[in-house]
Design a protein around this motif. Sequence first.
Motif, PDB file in Angstrom:
ATOM      1  N   GLY A 117       0.467  -1.616   0.093  1.00  0.00           N
ATOM      2  CA  GLY A 117       0.110  -0.032  -0.437  1.00  0.00           C
ATOM      3  C   GLY A 117       0.766   0.951  -0.055  1.00  0.00           C
ATOM      4  N   THR A 118       1.316   1.297   0.703  1.00  0.00           N
ATOM      5  CA  THR A 118       2.901   2.744   0.861  1.00  0.00           C
ATOM      6  C   THR A 118       3.619   2.592  -0.867  1.00  0.00           C
ATOM      7  OG1 THR A 118       4.406   1.321   2.060  1.00  0.00           O
ATOM      8  CG2 THR A 118       3.394   2.398   3.388  1.00  0.00           C
ATOM      9  N   VAL A 119       4.085   1.518  -1.214  1.00  0.00           N
ATOM     10  CA  VAL A 119       4.778   1.925  -2.114  1.00  0.00           C
ATOM     11  C   VAL A 119       4.038   2.326  -3.411  1.00  0.00           C
ATOM     12  CG1 VAL A 119       5.216   0.484  -4.900  1.00  0.00           C
ATOM     13  CG2 VAL A 119       6.497  -0.186  -1.600  1.00  0.00           C
ATOM     14  N   TRP A 120       2.958   1.385  -3.340  1.00  0.00           N
ATOM     15  CA  TRP A 120       1.362   2.208  -4.029  1.00  0.00           C
ATOM     16  C   TRP A 120       1.492   3.776  -4.212  1.00  0.00           C
ATOM     17  CZ3 TRP A 120      -4.321   0.089  -4.421  1.00  0.00           C
ATOM     18  CH2 TRP A 120      -5.207   0.405  -5.814  1.00  0.00           C
ATOM     19  N   THR A 121       0.740   4.441  -2.565  1.00  0.00           N
ATOM     20  CA  THR A 121       0.582   5.533  -2.677  1.00  0.00           C
ATOM     21  C   THR A 121       1.625   6.606  -2.279  1.00  0.00           C
ATOM     22  OG1 THR A 121      -1.539   4.464  -1.379  1.00  0.00           O
ATOM     23  CG2 THR A 121      -0.509   6.605  -1.420  1.00  0.00           C
ATOM     24  N   GLY A 122       2.745   5.958  -2.441  1.00  0.00           N
ATOM     25  CA  GLY A 122       3.310   7.009  -1.927  1.00  0.00           C
ATOM     26  C   GLY A 122       4.182   7.054  -3.804  1.00  0.00           C
ATOM     27  N   GLY A 123       4.203   5.747  -4.583  1.00  0.00           N
ATOM     28  CA  GLY A 123       4.845   5.948  -5.872  1.00  0.00           C
ATOM     29  C   GLY A 123       3.728   6.581  -6.468  1.00  0.00           C
ATOM     30  N   LEU A 124       2.837   6.983  -6.227  1.00  0.00           N
ATOM     31  CA  LEU A 124       2.209   7.789  -7.169  1.00  0.00           C
ATOM     32  C   LEU A 124       2.059   9.279  -6.462  1.00  0.00           C
ATOM     33  CD1 LEU A 124      -1.237   6.288  -6.532  1.00  0.00           C
ATOM     34  CD2 LEU A 124      -0.549   6.736  -8.530  1.00  0.00           C
ATOM     35  N   VAL A 125       2.380   9.795  -5.521  1.00  0.00           N
ATOM     36  CA  VAL A 125       2.525  10.778  -5.211  1.00  0.00           C
ATOM     37  C   VAL A 125       3.939  11.575  -5.905  1.00  0.00           C
ATOM     38  CG1 VAL A 125       3.046  12.167  -2.690  1.00  0.00           C
ATOM     39  CG2 VAL A 125       1.313  10.948  -2.616  1.00  0.00           C
ATOM     40  N   LEU A 126       5.159  10.644  -5.411  1.00  0.00           N
ATOM     41  CA  LEU A 126       6.409  10.646  -6.067  1.00  0.00           C
ATOM     42  C   LEU A 126       5.972  11.402  -7.687  1.00  0.00           C
ATOM     43  CD1 LEU A 126       9.521  11.836  -5.459  1.00  0.00           C
ATOM     44  CD2 LEU A 126       9.621   9.249  -6.394  1.00  0.00           C
ATOM     45  N   LEU A 127       5.518  10.636  -8.544  1.00  0.00           N
ATOM     46  CA  LEU A 127       5.188  10.788 -10.252  1.00  0.00           C
ATOM     47  C   LEU A 127       4.509  12.381  -9.915  1.00  0.00           C
ATOM     48  CD1 LEU A 127       4.156   7.651 -11.284  1.00  0.00           C
ATOM     49  CD2 LEU A 127       6.597   8.721 -11.745  1.00  0.00           C
ATOM     50  N   VAL A 128       3.712  12.325  -8.994  1.00  0.00           N
ATOM     51  CA  VAL A 128       2.691  13.800  -9.149  1.00  0.00           C
ATOM     52  C   VAL A 128       3.518  14.810  -8.946  1.00  0.00           C
ATOM     53  CG1 VAL A 128       0.949  15.218  -8.755  1.00  0.00           C
ATOM     54  CG2 VAL A 128       0.464  12.993  -9.308  1.00  0.00           C
ATOM     55  N   LEU A 157      -0.203  13.413 -23.273  1.00  0.00           N
ATOM     56  CA  LEU A 157      -1.032  12.337 -22.635  1.00  0.00           C
ATOM     57  C   LEU A 157      -0.155  12.424 -22.002  1.00  0.00           C
ATOM     58  CD1 LEU A 157      -1.829  10.239 -25.562  1.00  0.00           C
ATOM     59  CD2 LEU A 157      -3.300  10.594 -24.378  1.00  0.00           C
ATOM     60  N   THR A 158       1.417  12.704 -21.885  1.00  0.00           N
ATOM     61  CA  THR A 158       2.316  11.198 -19.912  1.00  0.00           C
ATOM     62  C   THR A 158       2.403  13.124 -19.822  1.00  0.00           C
ATOM     63  OG1 THR A 158       4.706  12.834 -21.618  1.00  0.00           O
ATOM     64  CG2 THR A 158       3.511  10.090 -21.798  1.00  0.00           C
ATOM     65  N   LEU A 159       2.333  14.649 -19.197  1.00  0.00           N
ATOM     66  CA  LEU A 159       2.269  15.579 -18.608  1.00  0.00           C
ATOM     67  C   LEU A 159       0.774  16.143 -18.700  1.00  0.00           C
ATOM     68  CD1 LEU A 159       5.965  16.095 -19.523  1.00  0.00           C
ATOM     69  CD2 LEU A 159       5.135  15.094 -17.690  1.00  0.00           C
ATOM     70  N   ARG A 160      -0.359  15.953 -19.538  1.00  0.00           N
ATOM     71  CA  ARG A 160      -1.349  16.369 -18.986  1.00  0.00           C
ATOM     72  C   ARG A 160      -2.560  15.714 -18.191  1.00  0.00           C
ATOM     73  NH1 ARG A 160      -0.465  21.696 -18.695  1.00  0.00           N
ATOM     74  NH2 ARG A 160       0.749  22.857 -20.438  1.00  0.00           N
ATOM     75  N   HIS A 161      -2.676  14.678 -19.147  1.00  0.00           N
ATOM     76  CA  HIS A 161      -3.675  13.519 -19.173  1.00  0.00           C
ATOM     77  C   HIS A 161      -3.618  12.486 -17.419  1.00  0.00           C
ATOM     78  CE1 HIS A 161      -6.789  14.359 -21.640  1.00  0.00           C
ATOM     79  NE2 HIS A 161      -6.498  14.786 -22.806  1.00  0.00           N
ATOM     80  N   PHE A 162      -2.347  12.561 -17.852  1.00  0.00           N
ATOM     81  CA  PHE A 162      -1.996  10.616 -17.036  1.00  0.00           C
ATOM     82  C   PHE A 162      -1.817  11.866 -15.535  1.00  0.00           C
ATOM     83  CE2 PHE A 162      -0.569   7.469 -15.619  1.00  0.00           C
ATOM     84  CZ  PHE A 162      -0.603   5.965 -16.492  1.00  0.00           C
ATOM     85  N   PRO A 163      -1.218  12.486 -15.366  1.00  0.00           N
ATOM     86  CA  PRO A 163      -1.316  13.467 -14.155  1.00  0.00           C
ATOM     87  C   PRO A 163      -2.727  13.773 -13.589  1.00  0.00           C
ATOM     88  CG  PRO A 163       0.384  14.346 -14.993  1.00  0.00           C
ATOM     89  CD  PRO A 163      -0.578  13.611 -16.355  1.00  0.00           C
ATOM     90  N   LYS A 164      -3.209  13.423 -13.815  1.00  0.00           N
ATOM     91  CA  LYS A 164      -4.881  14.655 -13.626  1.00  0.00           C
ATOM     92  C   LYS A 164      -5.286  13.248 -13.084  1.00  0.00           C
ATOM     93  CE  LYS A 164      -5.701  18.363 -16.281  1.00  0.00           C
ATOM     94  NZ  LYS A 164      -6.883  18.766 -17.852  1.00  0.00           N
ATOM     95  N   VAL A 165      -5.483  11.903 -14.093  1.00  0.00           N
ATOM     96  CA  VAL A 165      -5.593  10.549 -13.005  1.00  0.00           C
ATOM     97  C   VAL A 165      -5.042  10.262 -11.976  1.00  0.00           C
ATOM     98  CG1 VAL A 165      -6.590   7.528 -13.062  1.00  0.00           C
ATOM     99  CG2 VAL A 165      -7.196   9.696 -15.264  1.00  0.00           C
ATOM    100  N   VAL A 166      -3.785  10.630 -11.740  1.00  0.00           N
ATOM    101  CA  VAL A 166      -3.147  10.346 -11.040  1.00  0.00           C
ATOM    102  C   VAL A 166      -3.451  10.758 -10.231  1.00  0.00           C
ATOM    103  CG1 VAL A 166      -0.821   9.678 -10.062  1.00  0.00           C
ATOM    104  CG2 VAL A 166      -1.307   8.790 -12.231  1.00  0.00           C
ATOM    105  N   TRP A 167      -3.838  12.483  -9.703  1.00  0.00           N
ATOM    106  CA  TRP A 167      -4.186  13.147  -8.952  1.00  0.00           C
ATOM    107  C   TRP A 167      -4.994  12.464  -8.689  1.00  0.00           C
ATOM    108  CZ3 TRP A 167      -2.133  15.975  -6.000  1.00  0.00           C
ATOM    109  CH2 TRP A 167      -1.331  17.165  -5.995  1.00  0.00           C
TER     110      TRP A 167
END
Length: 388
Positions: free
Chosen positions: A196-207, A309-319
């Motif tokens: 869970g921490t890898v999944w959630t923390g990884g998303l935060v780092l990529l954002v 796609l990689t720097l506009r759309h994708f981060p919105k879903v990750v947020w």
Amino acid sequence: MNFLHLAASTAYTTPPLWRILTKSGYFVGLCGAIGFTVTYAAAIRPALRAPGSERGDVAALRQRAAVSLAWAGVVLLVAGYFQLAARVARVGKGMPFGDALAPGRIWDFLCAPAARGAWVPQGTIYLVQNIVLVLASAALIALFSPGARRHLNALALTALPLSAAVSLVAAVPATAPANADRVLDLVFDQVHIVSGTVWTGGLVLLVALAGVRRRLGGNAGLLWADIWRRFGFVALVCVGAALTSGLWISWKHVGGIGQLWTTTYGLFLLVKTLLVLGMVAAGGVNQFWLMPRIAQARRADATASLLHLTLRHFPKVVWAEVALGAGVLAVVPFLSGSARTQAGSPAPVATGSVFAVGALLVLTLVASLWMTAKASDALSRREVAAAA
């Protein structure tokens, strides 16, 4: 029956505010330390080392990654101290949390003798855990120094096992587990926490890294497509591990579907489950909608489309996933006790049939995740064929 009446009619006790904040904060610290370092090692570092990336893009992402990892070390250190004080307050039988913050009381707790029947003092386990925590934090905080950033890879890879050990060492029992069920409880708890921490923390780092898009060149879409692809695999593994361990934990604490809405514990677990399923659904959008289009743009050499796609759309879903993950961390402190206890259900017994059903569910889950990856890849190829 309304919620207030339900809460009053069960044995559930709402944790005090300091307990809620320290527990959530501790898991936030683990998300930063474990999630950031694993994501950097498995997704970001390999992508930055791949040939063809522009030097300026690599430098910008390395700098942001180093600062993010350094702040993760700060959060882990602060959260770890408050979590240790919370342990002291809980052992102190009514000790105010403010008193538990005193270094002298914390040291007395860490040096307390072993309880009868224990192979090691519980305080010694927590002492080792916090020594490891300080070492992990130090390795990450060092990245605030521009000179230390030249050794980003070495420091991140050093902090990675130390960060994971912070959680693993704390789970070491001071007394021998009574049975195999207890051993499985410890194992699945740690699998659940780490995944869970890898999944959630990884998303935060990529954002956080996506925030440097204005400093990147026009070809940065290729680099980010590689990062998203690599992290997609990490996330898929984490989803499988989190759901598998979650099945065991839910079975141990919930005696039936009805207890999800007839007990306070069950209600909080239901909320957590819905939030996690929301994260899985958002990940499905990435796998079945965004990743095929990113693959198409990459193979068609559509630079502008790939960057969008990689720097506009994708981060919105990750947020959206990050917001849901924050909700999960907010709910976790309220999951105390057990729905079985509140409902008066008997304790579960792990039999051969239970393990057989569990193994079948796990195999079904693994097959579904494998089919997800294959379906996403097939959609990517179909998009490219249609475009051609």
